[in-house]
Design an enzyme around this catalytic site. Structure first.
Site, PDB file in Angstrom:
ATOM      1  N   ARG A 164       0.855  -1.187   0.000  1.00  0.00           N
ATOM      2  CA  ARG A 164       0.000   0.000   0.000  1.00  0.00           C
ATOM      3  C   ARG A 164       0.894   1.242   0.000  1.00  0.00           C
ATOM      4  O   ARG A 164       2.062   1.186   0.393  1.00  0.00           O
ATOM      5  CB  ARG A 164      -0.899   0.028   1.240  1.00  0.00           C
ATOM      6  CG  ARG A 164      -1.787  -1.196   1.428  1.00  0.00           C
ATOM      7  CD  ARG A 164      -2.533  -1.100   2.754  1.00  0.00           C
ATOM      8  NE  ARG A 164      -3.464  -2.200   2.962  1.00  0.00           N
ATOM      9  CZ  ARG A 164      -3.181  -3.315   3.642  1.00  0.00           C
ATOM     10  NH1 ARG A 164      -1.966  -3.482   4.161  1.00  0.00           N
ATOM     11  NH2 ARG A 164      -4.092  -4.256   3.798  1.00  0.00           N
ATOM     12  N   LYS A 188      -1.724  -2.430   8.022  1.00  0.00           N
ATOM     13  CA  LYS A 188      -2.865  -1.871   8.735  1.00  0.00           C
ATOM     14  C   LYS A 188      -3.009  -2.528  10.098  1.00  0.00           C
ATOM     15  O   LYS A 188      -2.671  -3.696  10.284  1.00  0.00           O
ATOM     16  CB  LYS A 188      -4.146  -2.108   7.930  1.00  0.00           C
ATOM     17  CG  LYS A 188      -4.349  -1.125   6.788  1.00  0.00           C
ATOM     18  CD  LYS A 188      -5.717  -1.316   6.183  1.00  0.00           C
ATOM     19  CE  LYS A 188      -6.020  -0.277   5.128  1.00  0.00           C
ATOM     20  NZ  LYS A 188      -7.382  -0.459   4.553  1.00  0.00           N
ATOM     21  N   HIS A 258      -3.137   1.688  -5.900  1.00  0.00           N
ATOM     22  CA  HIS A 258      -3.749   0.447  -5.428  1.00  0.00           C
ATOM     23  C   HIS A 258      -3.973  -0.547  -6.561  1.00  0.00           C
ATOM     24  O   HIS A 258      -4.131  -1.750  -6.307  1.00  0.00           O
ATOM     25  CB  HIS A 258      -5.071   0.754  -4.713  1.00  0.00           C
ATOM     26  CG  HIS A 258      -5.287  -0.080  -3.492  1.00  0.00           C
ATOM     27  ND1 HIS A 258      -4.537   0.035  -2.335  1.00  0.00           N
ATOM     28  CD2 HIS A 258      -6.154  -1.093  -3.242  1.00  0.00           C
ATOM     29  CE1 HIS A 258      -4.944  -0.839  -1.440  1.00  0.00           C
ATOM     30  NE2 HIS A 258      -5.920  -1.538  -1.966  1.00  0.00           N
ATOM     31  N   ARG A 261      -1.358  -3.097  -6.458  1.00  0.00           N
ATOM     32  CA  ARG A 261      -1.629  -4.092  -5.406  1.00  0.00           C
ATOM     33  C   ARG A 261      -2.682  -5.092  -5.878  1.00  0.00           C
ATOM     34  O   ARG A 261      -2.552  -6.300  -5.633  1.00  0.00           O
ATOM     35  CB  ARG A 261      -2.085  -3.361  -4.143  1.00  0.00           C
ATOM     36  CG  ARG A 261      -2.373  -4.239  -2.937  1.00  0.00           C
ATOM     37  CD  ARG A 261      -2.530  -3.353  -1.707  1.00  0.00           C
ATOM     38  NE  ARG A 261      -3.228  -4.005  -0.618  1.00  0.00           N
ATOM     39  CZ  ARG A 261      -2.660  -4.850   0.253  1.00  0.00           C
ATOM     40  NH1 ARG A 261      -1.384  -5.163   0.139  1.00  0.00           N
ATOM     41  NH2 ARG A 261      -3.372  -5.381   1.234  1.00  0.00           N
ATOM     42  N   HIS A 284      -3.867  -9.106   4.230  1.00  0.00           N
ATOM     43  CA  HIS A 284      -5.309  -8.975   4.421  1.00  0.00           C
ATOM     44  C   HIS A 284      -5.734  -9.748   5.667  1.00  0.00           C
ATOM     45  O   HIS A 284      -5.252 -10.849   5.916  1.00  0.00           O
ATOM     46  CB  HIS A 284      -6.071  -9.528   3.208  1.00  0.00           C
ATOM     47  CG  HIS A 284      -6.019  -8.635   2.017  1.00  0.00           C
ATOM     48  ND1 HIS A 284      -6.015  -9.116   0.711  1.00  0.00           N
ATOM     49  CD2 HIS A 284      -5.987  -7.284   1.909  1.00  0.00           C
ATOM     50  CE1 HIS A 284      -5.975  -8.096  -0.125  1.00  0.00           C
ATOM     51  NE2 HIS A 284      -5.953  -6.984   0.573  1.00  0.00           N
ATOM     52  N   TYR A 293     -10.006  -8.624  -4.598  1.00  0.00           N
ATOM     53  CA  TYR A 293      -8.944  -8.047  -5.419  1.00  0.00           C
ATOM     54  C   TYR A 293      -8.723  -8.818  -6.715  1.00  0.00           C
ATOM     55  O   TYR A 293      -8.026  -8.351  -7.615  1.00  0.00           O
ATOM     56  CB  TYR A 293      -7.625  -8.041  -4.642  1.00  0.00           C
ATOM     57  CG  TYR A 293      -7.474  -6.898  -3.687  1.00  0.00           C
ATOM     58  CD1 TYR A 293      -8.400  -6.685  -2.666  1.00  0.00           C
ATOM     59  CD2 TYR A 293      -6.406  -6.019  -3.778  1.00  0.00           C
ATOM     60  CE1 TYR A 293      -8.261  -5.633  -1.774  1.00  0.00           C
ATOM     61  CE2 TYR A 293      -6.260  -4.966  -2.894  1.00  0.00           C
ATOM     62  CZ  TYR A 293      -7.188  -4.784  -1.896  1.00  0.00           C
ATOM     63  OH  TYR A 293      -7.046  -3.739  -1.017  1.00  0.00           O
TER      64      TYR A 293
END
Length: 312
Positions: A164, A188, A258, A261, A284, A293
């Protein structure tokens, strides 16, 4: 909505007793916190007709009927994905109000027990083809300044490791183990993961390190027009501008950071990597996120559609 709830002015609460402040403090800095603050602002302004913002709205006063009315408004005015993001923020601030002792458990459970907004939309973004990726790298190589070498390494890591924007700029030189070919990434939710830097991505990063040097600090640095390195961390917006510039130079259709990604996930799945491994590589929390995705479904549908011949 005005008929359902009456908002009374209250004295400002200290930050450690403010449900919105406490909820937002538990989120990762940057995009997540800004996004959810924006979501809470929308709810607070709507319910109070603009009299309150997220930080002074009395969230503990919301009950099931109020949240149900908010959900109805969101469902009628937003895409289901956006509406559900706002509802997630609302549930989060209600949970904080309950944990702070501002709501009892029964009121909280009832208020938070509203269903998500159902719907289905086309997946966001697009896949980046290998030809486009090659063109992006060639555009970087054509720039003989340190910017060209840096940008090639950034693009290589975003595709080769599925990073990211915030993860790219958060990297330090110490996070890269060149001998092992691994990169320690802060993802994250303060979750760390190891990414493996191989083949072209490793070569691009090595080229940048020859320019950057071995001094401690951020892995990627701003570069002035004169080609001088500035020893500070880059911004996520800078990464966006870099990709936009290189795409324009390469004659590549607009793409977002993104999208690299998304292509990382799609290409790995297309080459036979199992989805759980790809989930871990991408960082994730859920396999379902990784599945969203995947762009192979559209490619398969396009191939199937091409089997039909229209006699024109």
């Amino acid at each position: 909505m005005n008929e359902l709830i009456t908002i009374e002015a209250q004295s400002p609460r200290p930050a450690d007793q403010n449900p919105a402040a406490v909820y937002l403090a538990g989120l990762s800095e940057g995009t997540s916190r800004r996004t959810m603050l924006g979501a809470l602002e929308q709810v607070a302004r709507y319910v109070s007709q603009g009299r309150f913002g997220a930080m002074d709205f009395p969230w503990q006063g919301l009950r099931y009927q109020h949240v149900q009315a908010i959900r109805s408004h969101l469902a009628n005015t937003m895409k289901h994905t956006t509406a559900n993001k706002v509802l997630a923020a609302l549930r989060g601030v209600l949970r904080a109000a309950w944990r702070l002792g501002l709501m009892d458990a029964e009121d909280y459970q009832r208020a938070a027990d509203v269903p998500c907004v159902r719907g289905e939309s086309l997946p966001a973004g697009r896949a980046v083809s290998h030809a486009e990726l090659r063109a992006l790298m060639e555009a970087c190589k054509a720039d003989q300044s340190p910017k060209g070498t840096r940008d090639a390494a950034i693009i290589a890591l975003m595709y080769g490791c599925g990073l990211r924007r915030a993860e790219v700029i958060g990297l330090d030189l110490a996070d890269y183990d060149q001998g092992e070919g691994t990169l320690r990434v802060q993802g994250k939710g303060r979750k760390q993961r190891l990414c493996h830097v191989t083949n072209g991505a490793a070569r691009a990063l090595t080229a940048w390190l020859r320019t950057r040097g071995k001094a401690a600090g951020p892995l990627f640095l701003p570069v002035t027009k004169a080609g001088d390195l500035q020893w500070r961390r880059m911004t996520t917006q800078a990464v966006y501008y870099i990709l936009a510039r290189r795409a324009k130079e390469a004659g590549v259709e607009h793409l977002s950071p993104h999208d690299l990604r998304r292509s990382f996930v799609s290409d790995l799945l297309d080459m036979g990597a199992d989805i759980v491994t790809v989930q871990r590589l991408a960082g994730h929390a859920q396999v379902t996120t990784t599945a969203r995705y995947d762009r192979r479904g559209e490619a398969a549908k396009r191939q199937a559609a091409a089997m039909l011949r229209v006699p024109f």
